[in-house]
Design an enzyme around this catalytic site. Structure first.
Site, PDB file in Angstrom:
ATOM      1  N   THR A 121       0.861  -1.187   0.000  1.00  0.00           N
ATOM      2  CA  THR A 121       0.000   0.000   0.000  1.00  0.00           C
ATOM      3  C   THR A 121       0.895   1.234   0.000  1.00  0.00           C
ATOM      4  O   THR A 121       1.624   1.468   0.966  1.00  0.00           O
ATOM      5  CB  THR A 121      -0.915  -0.019   1.248  1.00  0.00           C
ATOM      6  OG1 THR A 121      -1.670  -1.234   1.212  1.00  0.00           O
ATOM      7  CG2 THR A 121      -1.836   1.177   1.279  1.00  0.00           C
ATOM      8  N   GLU A 149      -3.561  -4.748  -2.782  1.00  0.00           N
ATOM      9  CA  GLU A 149      -4.066  -6.015  -2.257  1.00  0.00           C
ATOM     10  C   GLU A 149      -5.176  -5.734  -1.239  1.00  0.00           C
ATOM     11  O   GLU A 149      -5.023  -4.877  -0.390  1.00  0.00           O
ATOM     12  CB  GLU A 149      -2.915  -6.799  -1.596  1.00  0.00           C
ATOM     13  CG  GLU A 149      -3.322  -8.129  -1.025  1.00  0.00           C
ATOM     14  CD  GLU A 149      -4.121  -8.974  -2.015  1.00  0.00           C
ATOM     15  OE1 GLU A 149      -3.624  -9.225  -3.127  1.00  0.00           O
ATOM     16  OE2 GLU A 149      -5.257  -9.360  -1.684  1.00  0.00           O
ATOM     17  N   LYS A 205      -6.905   1.887  -2.974  1.00  0.00           N
ATOM     18  CA  LYS A 205      -6.573   1.138  -1.752  1.00  0.00           C
ATOM     19  C   LYS A 205      -6.782   1.997  -0.501  1.00  0.00           C
ATOM     20  O   LYS A 205      -7.373   1.571   0.488  1.00  0.00           O
ATOM     21  CB  LYS A 205      -5.125   0.640  -1.846  1.00  0.00           C
ATOM     22  CG  LYS A 205      -4.632  -0.072  -0.613  1.00  0.00           C
ATOM     23  CD  LYS A 205      -5.395  -1.347  -0.323  1.00  0.00           C
ATOM     24  CE  LYS A 205      -5.028  -1.896   1.034  1.00  0.00           C
ATOM     25  NZ  LYS A 205      -5.819  -3.055   1.409  1.00  0.00           N
ATOM     26  N   CYS A 261      -2.810  -2.080   8.950  1.00  0.00           N
ATOM     27  CA  CYS A 261      -3.292  -1.324   7.781  1.00  0.00           C
ATOM     28  C   CYS A 261      -4.147  -0.105   8.128  1.00  0.00           C
ATOM     29  O   CYS A 261      -3.751   1.016   7.812  1.00  0.00           O
ATOM     30  CB  CYS A 261      -4.066  -2.263   6.859  1.00  0.00           C
ATOM     31  SG  CYS A 261      -2.997  -3.485   6.091  1.00  0.00           S
ATOM     32  N   LYS A 264      -2.478   2.970   9.979  1.00  0.00           N
ATOM     33  CA  LYS A 264      -1.444   3.679   9.203  1.00  0.00           C
ATOM     34  C   LYS A 264      -2.023   4.283   7.918  1.00  0.00           C
ATOM     35  O   LYS A 264      -1.634   5.373   7.516  1.00  0.00           O
ATOM     36  CB  LYS A 264      -0.262   2.756   8.900  1.00  0.00           C
ATOM     37  CG  LYS A 264      -0.405   1.869   7.688  1.00  0.00           C
ATOM     38  CD  LYS A 264       0.916   1.210   7.336  1.00  0.00           C
ATOM     39  CE  LYS A 264       0.722   0.066   6.340  1.00  0.00           C
ATOM     40  NZ  LYS A 264       0.140   0.420   5.070  1.00  0.00           N
ATOM     41  N   LYS A 322      -7.570  -8.982  15.586  1.00  0.00           N
ATOM     42  CA  LYS A 322      -8.870  -9.550  15.246  1.00  0.00           C
ATOM     43  C   LYS A 322      -8.747 -11.071  15.287  1.00  0.00           C
ATOM     44  O   LYS A 322      -7.629 -11.602  15.356  1.00  0.00           O
ATOM     45  CB  LYS A 322      -9.349  -9.058  13.885  1.00  0.00           C
ATOM     46  CG  LYS A 322      -8.503  -9.502  12.711  1.00  0.00           C
ATOM     47  CD  LYS A 322      -9.182  -8.998  11.474  1.00  0.00           C
ATOM     48  CE  LYS A 322      -8.578  -9.475  10.213  1.00  0.00           C
ATOM     49  NZ  LYS A 322      -9.323  -9.103   9.048  1.00  0.00           N
ATOM     50  N   ARG A 329      -0.098  -6.348  15.714  1.00  0.00           N
ATOM     51  CA  ARG A 329       0.321  -4.975  15.417  1.00  0.00           C
ATOM     52  C   ARG A 329      -0.847  -4.016  15.670  1.00  0.00           C
ATOM     53  O   ARG A 329      -1.942  -4.211  15.174  1.00  0.00           O
ATOM     54  CB  ARG A 329       0.813  -4.868  13.963  1.00  0.00           C
ATOM     55  CG  ARG A 329       2.119  -5.614  13.741  1.00  0.00           C
ATOM     56  CD  ARG A 329       2.595  -5.544  12.298  1.00  0.00           C
ATOM     57  NE  ARG A 329       1.854  -6.412  11.418  1.00  0.00           N
ATOM     58  CZ  ARG A 329       2.161  -6.599  10.125  1.00  0.00           C
ATOM     59  NH1 ARG A 329       3.182  -5.963   9.588  1.00  0.00           N
ATOM     60  NH2 ARG A 329       1.440  -7.406   9.376  1.00  0.00           N
TER      61      ARG A 329
HETATM   62  P1  NAD Z   1       4.921  -7.751   6.697  1.00  0.00           P
HETATM   63  O1  NAD Z   1       5.661  -6.889   7.642  1.00  0.00           O
HETATM   64  O2  NAD Z   1       4.146  -8.906   7.212  1.00  0.00           O
HETATM   65  O3  NAD Z   1       5.929  -8.317   5.594  1.00  0.00           O
HETATM   66  C1  NAD Z   1       6.897  -7.555   4.957  1.00  0.00           C
HETATM   67  C2  NAD Z   1       8.063  -8.467   4.605  1.00  0.00           C
HETATM   68  O4  NAD Z   1       8.988  -7.751   3.783  1.00  0.00           O
HETATM   69  C3  NAD Z   1       8.869  -8.965   5.812  1.00  0.00           C
HETATM   70  O5  NAD Z   1       8.958 -10.372   5.755  1.00  0.00           O
HETATM   71  C4  NAD Z   1      10.234  -8.285   5.644  1.00  0.00           C
HETATM   72  O6  NAD Z   1      11.294  -9.092   6.143  1.00  0.00           O
HETATM   73  C5  NAD Z   1      10.301  -8.138   4.137  1.00  0.00           C
HETATM   74  N1  NAD Z   1      11.237  -7.135   3.623  1.00  0.00           N
HETATM   75  C6  NAD Z   1      11.479  -5.891   4.089  1.00  0.00           C
HETATM   76  N2  NAD Z   1      12.387  -5.272   3.307  1.00  0.00           N
HETATM   77  C7  NAD Z   1      12.710  -6.132   2.316  1.00  0.00           C
HETATM   78  C8  NAD Z   1      13.587  -6.088   1.203  1.00  0.00           C
HETATM   79  N3  NAD Z   1      14.314  -4.992   0.935  1.00  0.00           N
HETATM   80  N4  NAD Z   1      13.663  -7.164   0.413  1.00  0.00           N
HETATM   81  C9  NAD Z   1      12.946  -8.290   0.668  1.00  0.00           C
HETATM   82  N5  NAD Z   1      12.093  -8.394   1.709  1.00  0.00           N
HETATM   83  C10 NAD Z   1      11.969  -7.328   2.526  1.00  0.00           C
HETATM   84  O7  NAD Z   1       3.973  -6.758   5.882  1.00  0.00           O
HETATM   85  P2  NAD Z   1       2.529  -7.084   5.266  1.00  0.00           P
HETATM   86  O8  NAD Z   1       1.505  -7.058   6.354  1.00  0.00           O
HETATM   87  O9  NAD Z   1       2.616  -8.254   4.368  1.00  0.00           O
HETATM   88  O10 NAD Z   1       2.291  -5.760   4.397  1.00  0.00           O
HETATM   89  C11 NAD Z   1       3.021  -5.487   3.223  1.00  0.00           C
HETATM   90  C12 NAD Z   1       2.338  -4.350   2.480  1.00  0.00           C
HETATM   91  O11 NAD Z   1       1.038  -4.786   2.057  1.00  0.00           O
HETATM   92  C13 NAD Z   1       2.123  -3.088   3.309  1.00  0.00           C
HETATM   93  O12 NAD Z   1       2.239  -1.961   2.486  1.00  0.00           O
HETATM   94  C14 NAD Z   1       0.672  -3.220   3.770  1.00  0.00           C
HETATM   95  O13 NAD Z   1       0.064  -1.987   4.019  1.00  0.00           O
HETATM   96  C15 NAD Z   1       0.048  -3.909   2.568  1.00  0.00           C
HETATM   97  N6  NAD Z   1      -1.164  -4.696   2.883  1.00  0.00           N
HETATM   98  C16 NAD Z   1      -1.183  -5.464   4.017  1.00  0.00           C
HETATM   99  C17 NAD Z   1      -2.310  -6.229   4.271  1.00  0.00           C
HETATM  100  C18 NAD Z   1      -2.406  -7.056   5.529  1.00  0.00           C
HETATM  101  O14 NAD Z   1      -3.518  -7.478   5.871  1.00  0.00           O
HETATM  102  N7  NAD Z   1      -1.316  -7.334   6.226  1.00  0.00           N
HETATM  103  C19 NAD Z   1      -3.399  -6.230   3.378  1.00  0.00           C
HETATM  104  C20 NAD Z   1      -3.309  -5.466   2.214  1.00  0.00           C
HETATM  105  C21 NAD Z   1      -2.178  -4.698   1.980  1.00  0.00           C
END
Ligand code: NAD
Length: 437
Positions: A121, A149, A205, A261, A264, A322, A329
């Site tokens: 995002t 996503e 998003k 999400c 932030k 949830k 987080r």
């Molecule tokens: P997360 O923290 O669970 O995962 C992020 C991953 O990226 C970690 O495993 C970290 O080690 C890795 N990482 C960081 N820097 C890196 C690099 N340079 N190279 C390779 N890997 C690297 O995060 P998430 O919850 O999966 O969210 C990711 C994005 O998706 C965010 O922008 C979030 O807002 C968005 N998003 C999250 C959700 C959700 O429900 N968690 C839903 C939709 C969108």
């Protein structure tokens, strides 16, 4: 197709295994070697229903592999998905530093024409910024597109496999065609793949998450008014929910939204709005209402005990932000636990999936109870923070006999106040008059 997902957290891992499961060859790249090692052994690093089975099956089929080697991962792929976290900075804006570093390294490594998909995002304009960042570094063309996503933790696999819609943000017809092909197996229910301009897709998003967060703050606002007026907000919820213009989804009063999400994204869009010279007032209020709501239960506990919490013990049921996830987080439970500890109280915490994550935050300051009833032993009251199914019809007699006095502070409105009063409980919930047993 050959795919790389960069970042194997909640979004990247689900995206990676689901795309592998439809026949693609997927490499998951992460900077965390421990995560890569555990996932490579088929050990899921997060709890998400259905995910372990998919991970194990696709590792065994050779369609999903994990690595920390960026060059190998980039050379593998025709399409690279960026799924890296975008946490908030102190001013509320999204921190893109991890993404910046990753896309620069990727650009230097590309060995053919590549599609770079921003699934993280990211604020409006990020696609354009990334395009400018990578162009001078890459020896081959990189097409930067947006594909936000919408999966929800707790039902992430199902959401990815059966999306309500897929949004692709690009003005490049070839890239759009590739993405449509990739998502085709997931939209056989005729749900649409919508292709819009990249900046609009980025905004979709934020608009979606901010709307959902607004509904939660709205119903919490109504709940707080109801409580002052002696009205049961659940009756009001029913009365408005049948209106097709309103509906009853995402209208549950409680102790506020958490997770990685909504908090932030609401702050980030408010920041973007201010920067753009637009008005971020509504979003600032949504955030402020939520912050206040997260303190509500702790305030209620303090006022019940006349601020004398030192030496008291509280059983806390539910830590995750949830149910059906281990993600803590920004979980409201954390705020409540901090506040109880700060007042000198002791906490016995129970949660079906997130105790390991909680231990990383609080160490030996809490008692961690694998069994919810064990958490009640010697406790003065029960505090409910997450609506796990297994808490919905508990053994009330056992709760009553385990607690020093029958008091429940329910942040998720799980029980019928009149029934609990008959059982002799003092019961506090959200937007409904408290009952004294
Ligand atoms: P997360 O923290 O669970 O995962 C992020 C991953 O990226 C970690 O495993 C970290 O080690 C890795 N990482 C960081 N820097 C890196 C690099 N340079 N190279 C390779 N890997 C690297 O995060 P998430 O919850 O999966 O969210 C990711 C994005 O998706 C965010 O922008 C979030 O807002 C968005 N998003 C999250 C959700 C959700 O429900 N968690 C839903 C939709 C969108």
């Amino acid at each position: 197709m050959k795919i790389t997902v960069v970042g194997t957290g909640y979004v990247g891992l689900v995206t990676g295994v689901c795309l592998a499961d439809t026949g693609n060859h997927v490499v998951g790249l992460d900077i965390d070697p421990d995560k890569v090692a555990r996932l490579s052994r088929g050990e899921c690093t997060i709890f998400e229903p259905g995910l372990t089975d998919l991970l194990v099956a696709n590792l065994a089929a050779g369609r999903f592999k994990l690595t920390t080697n960026l060059v190998e991962a980039v050379h593998h792929a025709d399409v690279i998905f960026i799924c890296i976290g975008t946490p908030p900075k102190a001013d509320g804006s999204a921190d893109l530093s991890h993404i910046e570093k990753a896309v620069q390294d990727i650009a230097r490594a590309v060995n053919k024409k590549t599609i770079l998909v921003m699934k993280s995002t990211v604020p409006v304009g990020t696609g354009q910024w990334v395009e400018k960042l990578v162009a001078p570094l890459a020896r081959h063309p990189i097409t930067v597109i947006s594909n936000p996503e919408f999966l929800k933790e707790g039902t992430a696999v199902n959401d990815f496999q059966k999306p309500d819609r897929v949004v692709i943000g690009t003005e490049d017809e070839d890239a759009a065609a590739v993405m449509k092909q990739l998502y085709q197996p997931f939209v056989r229910n005729n749900h649409p793949v919508i292709v819009v301009r990249r900046a609009a897709s980025e905004m979709v998003k934020y608009a979606a998450n901010c709307y959902l967060a607004t509904r939660i703050s709205f119903i919490n606002h109504i709940a707080n008014i109801c409580e002052k007026l002696g009205i049961d907000v659940n009756e009001v919820r029913q009365g408005i929910g049948y209106d097709v213009r309103i509906g009853s989804h995402f209208m549950y009063p409680g102790i506020g939204y958490g997770g990685s999400c909504f908090p932030k994204d609401v702050q980030a869009l408010a920041h973007v709005a201010r920067e753009a010279g637009a008005d971020g007032e509504l979003l600032e209020l949504v955030h402020a209402i939520n912050e206040k709501q997260k303190s509500l239960l702790a305030d209620r506990i303090r006022s019940h005990y006349g601020d004398k919490l030192a030496g008291k013990t509280f059983a806390v049921w539910g830590i995750a932000f949830k149910p059906r996830t281990d993600d803590i987080r920004e979980a409201p439970a954390l705020r409540i636990i901090e506040s109880l500890l700060a007042a000198g109280a002791k906490v016995r915490a129970a949660d079906p999936k997130s105790l390991d994550n909680l231990r990383k935050e609080f160490g030996d300051q809490l008692a961690y109870c694998g069994d919810a009833y064990d958490a009640l032993t010697g406790a003065d009251a029960l505090v409910i923070c997450t609506e796990w199914n297994e808490y919905r019809t508990p053994d009330f007699e056992r709760i009553k006999s385990s607690l020093k006095s029958p008091v429940i502070f329910d942040g998720r409105n799980l029980y019928d106040p009149a029934y609990l009063k008959r059982l002799g409980f003092t019961y506090y919930s959200i937007g409904r008059p408290a009952v004294k047993g």
